[in-house]
Design a protein around this motif. Structure first.
Motif, PDB file in Angstrom:
ATOM      1  N   TYR A 154       0.831  -1.203   0.000  1.00  0.00           N
ATOM      2  CA  TYR A 154       0.000   0.000   0.000  1.00  0.00           C
ATOM      3  C   TYR A 154       0.866   1.254   0.000  1.00  0.00           C
ATOM      4  O   TYR A 154       0.627   2.197  -0.769  1.00  0.00           O
ATOM      5  CB  TYR A 154      -0.925  -0.003   1.218  1.00  0.00           C
ATOM      6  N   ALA A 155       1.878   1.289   0.867  1.00  0.00           N
ATOM      7  CA  ALA A 155       2.747   2.464   0.958  1.00  0.00           C
ATOM      8  C   ALA A 155       3.468   2.717  -0.361  1.00  0.00           C
ATOM      9  O   ALA A 155       3.603   3.865  -0.803  1.00  0.00           O
ATOM     10  CB  ALA A 155       3.752   2.278   2.091  1.00  0.00           C
ATOM     11  N   LEU A 156       3.924   1.662  -1.006  1.00  0.00           N
ATOM     12  CA  LEU A 156       4.625   1.801  -2.286  1.00  0.00           C
ATOM     13  C   LEU A 156       3.688   2.300  -3.373  1.00  0.00           C
ATOM     14  O   LEU A 156       4.026   3.229  -4.130  1.00  0.00           O
ATOM     15  CB  LEU A 156       5.241   0.458  -2.684  1.00  0.00           C
ATOM     16  N   LEU A 157       2.509   1.716  -3.462  1.00  0.00           N
ATOM     17  CA  LEU A 157       1.543   2.146  -4.480  1.00  0.00           C
ATOM     18  C   LEU A 157       1.139   3.598  -4.265  1.00  0.00           C
ATOM     19  O   LEU A 157       1.059   4.387  -5.225  1.00  0.00           O
ATOM     20  CB  LEU A 157       0.305   1.249  -4.439  1.00  0.00           C
ATOM     21  N   LEU A 158       0.896   3.980  -3.014  1.00  0.00           N
ATOM     22  CA  LEU A 158       0.494   5.356  -2.726  1.00  0.00           C
ATOM     23  C   LEU A 158       1.574   6.345  -3.133  1.00  0.00           C
ATOM     24  O   LEU A 158       1.281   7.381  -3.739  1.00  0.00           O
ATOM     25  CB  LEU A 158       0.173   5.502  -1.238  1.00  0.00           C
ATOM     26  N   GLU A 159       2.818   6.036  -2.826  1.00  0.00           N
ATOM     27  CA  GLU A 159       3.904   6.951  -3.182  1.00  0.00           C
ATOM     28  C   GLU A 159       4.040   7.100  -4.691  1.00  0.00           C
ATOM     29  O   GLU A 159       4.214   8.213  -5.207  1.00  0.00           O
ATOM     30  CB  GLU A 159       5.220   6.458  -2.578  1.00  0.00           C
ATOM     31  N   LEU A 160       3.929   6.013  -5.417  1.00  0.00           N
ATOM     32  CA  LEU A 160       4.002   6.077  -6.876  1.00  0.00           C
ATOM     33  C   LEU A 160       2.816   6.846  -7.443  1.00  0.00           C
ATOM     34  O   LEU A 160       2.960   7.632  -8.387  1.00  0.00           O
ATOM     35  CB  LEU A 160       4.051   4.664  -7.462  1.00  0.00           C
ATOM     36  N   ALA A 161       1.631   6.643  -6.854  1.00  0.00           N
ATOM     37  CA  ALA A 161       0.424   7.327  -7.335  1.00  0.00           C
ATOM     38  C   ALA A 161       0.459   8.816  -7.016  1.00  0.00           C
ATOM     39  O   ALA A 161      -0.155   9.616  -7.728  1.00  0.00           O
ATOM     40  CB  ALA A 161      -0.821   6.684  -6.727  1.00  0.00           C
ATOM     41  N   ARG A 162       1.143   9.183  -5.953  1.00  0.00           N
ATOM     42  CA  ARG A 162       1.268  10.601  -5.612  1.00  0.00           C
ATOM     43  C   ARG A 162       2.166  11.336  -6.608  1.00  0.00           C
ATOM     44  O   ARG A 162       2.126  12.564  -6.690  1.00  0.00           O
ATOM     45  CB  ARG A 162       1.836  10.753  -4.201  1.00  0.00           C
ATOM     46  N   HIS A 163       2.962  10.581  -7.346  1.00  0.00           N
ATOM     47  CA  HIS A 163       3.896  11.184  -8.319  1.00  0.00           C
ATOM     48  C   HIS A 163       3.791  10.458  -9.661  1.00  0.00           C
ATOM     49  O   HIS A 163       4.771   9.871 -10.129  1.00  0.00           O
ATOM     50  CB  HIS A 163       5.324  11.109  -7.791  1.00  0.00           C
ATOM     51  N   PRO A 164       2.615  10.458 -10.294  1.00  0.00           N
ATOM     52  CA  PRO A 164       2.458   9.699 -11.543  1.00  0.00           C
ATOM     53  C   PRO A 164       3.411  10.192 -12.633  1.00  0.00           C
ATOM     54  O   PRO A 164       3.671  11.397 -12.758  1.00  0.00           O
ATOM     55  CB  PRO A 164       0.995   9.963 -11.924  1.00  0.00           C
ATOM     56  N   ASP A 165       3.952   9.238 -13.381  1.00  0.00           N
ATOM     57  CA  ASP A 165       4.882   9.478 -14.489  1.00  0.00           C
ATOM     58  C   ASP A 165       6.245   9.982 -14.041  1.00  0.00           C
ATOM     59  O   ASP A 165       7.109  10.258 -14.882  1.00  0.00           O
ATOM     60  CB  ASP A 165       4.289  10.446 -15.523  1.00  0.00           C
ATOM     61  N   LYS A 166       6.460  10.102 -12.748  1.00  0.00           N
ATOM     62  CA  LYS A 166       7.774  10.516 -12.245  1.00  0.00           C
ATOM     63  C   LYS A 166       8.551   9.282 -11.808  1.00  0.00           C
ATOM     64  O   LYS A 166       8.015   8.412 -11.120  1.00  0.00           O
ATOM     65  CB  LYS A 166       7.620  11.474 -11.063  1.00  0.00           C
ATOM     66  N   LEU A 168      10.833   7.299  -9.555  1.00  0.00           N
ATOM     67  CA  LEU A 168      11.277   7.315  -8.168  1.00  0.00           C
ATOM     68  C   LEU A 168      12.392   6.285  -8.008  1.00  0.00           C
ATOM     69  O   LEU A 168      12.225   5.122  -8.387  1.00  0.00           O
ATOM     70  CB  LEU A 168      10.125   6.999  -7.222  1.00  0.00           C
ATOM     71  N   SER A 169      13.514   6.713  -7.488  1.00  0.00           N
ATOM     72  CA  SER A 169      14.672   5.831  -7.388  1.00  0.00           C
ATOM     73  C   SER A 169      14.449   4.726  -6.373  1.00  0.00           C
ATOM     74  O   SER A 169      13.661   4.876  -5.431  1.00  0.00           O
ATOM     75  CB  SER A 169      15.923   6.632  -7.002  1.00  0.00           C
ATOM     76  N   ARG A 170      15.167   3.637  -6.555  1.00  0.00           N
ATOM     77  CA  ARG A 170      15.053   2.523  -5.614  1.00  0.00           C
ATOM     78  C   ARG A 170      15.483   2.930  -4.201  1.00  0.00           C
ATOM     79  O   ARG A 170      14.794   2.575  -3.230  1.00  0.00           O
ATOM     80  CB  ARG A 170      15.857   1.323  -6.102  1.00  0.00           C
ATOM     81  N   PRO A 171      16.600   3.684  -4.036  1.00  0.00           N
ATOM     82  CA  PRO A 171      16.952   4.113  -2.674  1.00  0.00           C
ATOM     83  C   PRO A 171      15.856   4.947  -2.011  1.00  0.00           C
ATOM     84  O   PRO A 171      15.606   4.807  -0.818  1.00  0.00           O
ATOM     85  CB  PRO A 171      18.229   4.934  -2.886  1.00  0.00           C
ATOM     86  N   ARG A 172      15.199   5.815  -2.795  1.00  0.00           N
ATOM     87  CA  ARG A 172      14.119   6.621  -2.214  1.00  0.00           C
ATOM     88  C   ARG A 172      12.972   5.727  -1.761  1.00  0.00           C
ATOM     89  O   ARG A 172      12.410   5.928  -0.675  1.00  0.00           O
ATOM     90  CB  ARG A 172      13.616   7.639  -3.225  1.00  0.00           C
ATOM     91  N   LEU A 173      12.615   4.749  -2.578  1.00  0.00           N
ATOM     92  CA  LEU A 173      11.513   3.862  -2.219  1.00  0.00           C
ATOM     93  C   LEU A 173      11.878   2.976  -1.035  1.00  0.00           C
ATOM     94  O   LEU A 173      11.038   2.685  -0.185  1.00  0.00           O
ATOM     95  CB  LEU A 173      11.107   3.023  -3.428  1.00  0.00           C
ATOM     96  N   GLU A 174      13.130   2.560  -0.963  1.00  0.00           N
ATOM     97  CA  GLU A 174      13.580   1.775   0.184  1.00  0.00           C
ATOM     98  C   GLU A 174      13.450   2.583   1.473  1.00  0.00           C
ATOM     99  O   GLU A 174      13.001   2.070   2.503  1.00  0.00           O
ATOM    100  CB  GLU A 174      15.027   1.325  -0.008  1.00  0.00           C
ATOM    101  N   SER A 175      13.862   3.860   1.415  1.00  0.00           N
ATOM    102  CA  SER A 175      13.785   4.700   2.613  1.00  0.00           C
ATOM    103  C   SER A 175      12.339   4.974   3.004  1.00  0.00           C
ATOM    104  O   SER A 175      12.034   5.197   4.178  1.00  0.00           O
ATOM    105  CB  SER A 175      14.524   6.025   2.384  1.00  0.00           C
ATOM    106  N   LEU A 176      11.442   4.953   2.025  1.00  0.00           N
ATOM    107  CA  LEU A 176      10.017   5.126   2.304  1.00  0.00           C
ATOM    108  C   LEU A 176       9.446   3.915   3.025  1.00  0.00           C
ATOM    109  O   LEU A 176       8.647   4.043   3.955  1.00  0.00           O
ATOM    110  CB  LEU A 176       9.254   5.358   0.997  1.00  0.00           C
TER     111      LEU A 176
END
Length: 220
Positions: A154-166, A168-176
């Motif tokens: 859920y957290a991963l999908l929400l973050e990607l949906a908050r920034h569509p077409d942008k 997001l680096s793997r390190p940023r997603l890991e820290s999220l």
């Protein structure tokens, strides 16, 4: 979303962290102001919950320091209930003010509001075509069907949906998805992306080789 929690009371801090984690937030918890400033300057957070009565420095000093260079949404959580104190905190740059003792659901609601406001959104529901995410209930629907997700999915999908077409680096997603001190497998993000693709189709989340992932707005 990743939250920076600054609270010196061990019982209260642990309780808030536990509650936020259950709501699919990743939480980094600090008990001293200078550690919080360092973290905010070097890591990406969605919002901060800041106590004013810290052992090493006044929370108001933390707020003023961060406001010089950061637009990070900040929610003050304190027992200082004088109207003058609240006005001083809001004028110094706080986005909201919650008094102790507090209702946990109100704290969560106010946290959602300040993060939405930072994104320029008014509604609690994030909708992209056939994808709908209700941040209050943590419910997700896709093409009219409810989709069950794990906390990190859920957290991963929400973050990607908050920034569509942008991208997001793997390190940023890991820290999220994982706070400080949590062990992260080298393929952790890939595993969660794989699970999301099984539920939403392969075209929703695109891999940008060598960089990270993006949610393809055309696929929704």
């Amino acid at each position: 979303m990743r939250i920076l929690l600054v609270e010196d009371d061990p019982l209260l801090g642990d309780g808030i962290k536990t509650a936020l984690t259950r709501e699919a937030y990743t939480v980094d918890w600090f008990t001293e102001g200078h550690h919080a400033i360092e973290a905010a300057q070097n890591e990406a957070f969605s919002a901060m919950i800041l106590d004013l009565g810290l052992p090493d420095m006044d929370g108001m000093a933390v707020l003023k320091h961060l406001r010089q260079a950061s637009g990070l949404p900040i929610l003050i959580l304190t027992a200082r209930d004088a109207v003058e104190e609240r006005i001083r905190g809001l004028d110094a740059g706080a986005d909201d003010y919650v008094l102790k003792p507090f209702n946990l659901q109100e704290l969560l609601a106010r946290l959602r509001v300040i993060t939405r406001r930072a994104e320029g959104r008014a509604s609690r529901t994030l909708t992209l075509g056939a994808l709908s995410i209700d941040e209050a209930s943590h419910s997700v629907s896709w093409q009219g069907q409810a989709i069950a997700l794990g906390r990190r999915e859920y957290a991963l999908l929400l973050e990607l949906a908050r920034h569509p077409d942008k991208v997001l680096s793997r390190p940023r997603l890991e820290s999220l998805l994982y706070g400080w001190g949590e062990e992260v497998a080298s393929n952790a993000v890939e595993v969660h992306v794989h699970h999301l693709r099984k539920k939403f189709g392969k075209s929703l989340i695109m891999t940008v080789r060598g960089i990270g992932y993006r949610l393809d707005r055309r696929a929704v």
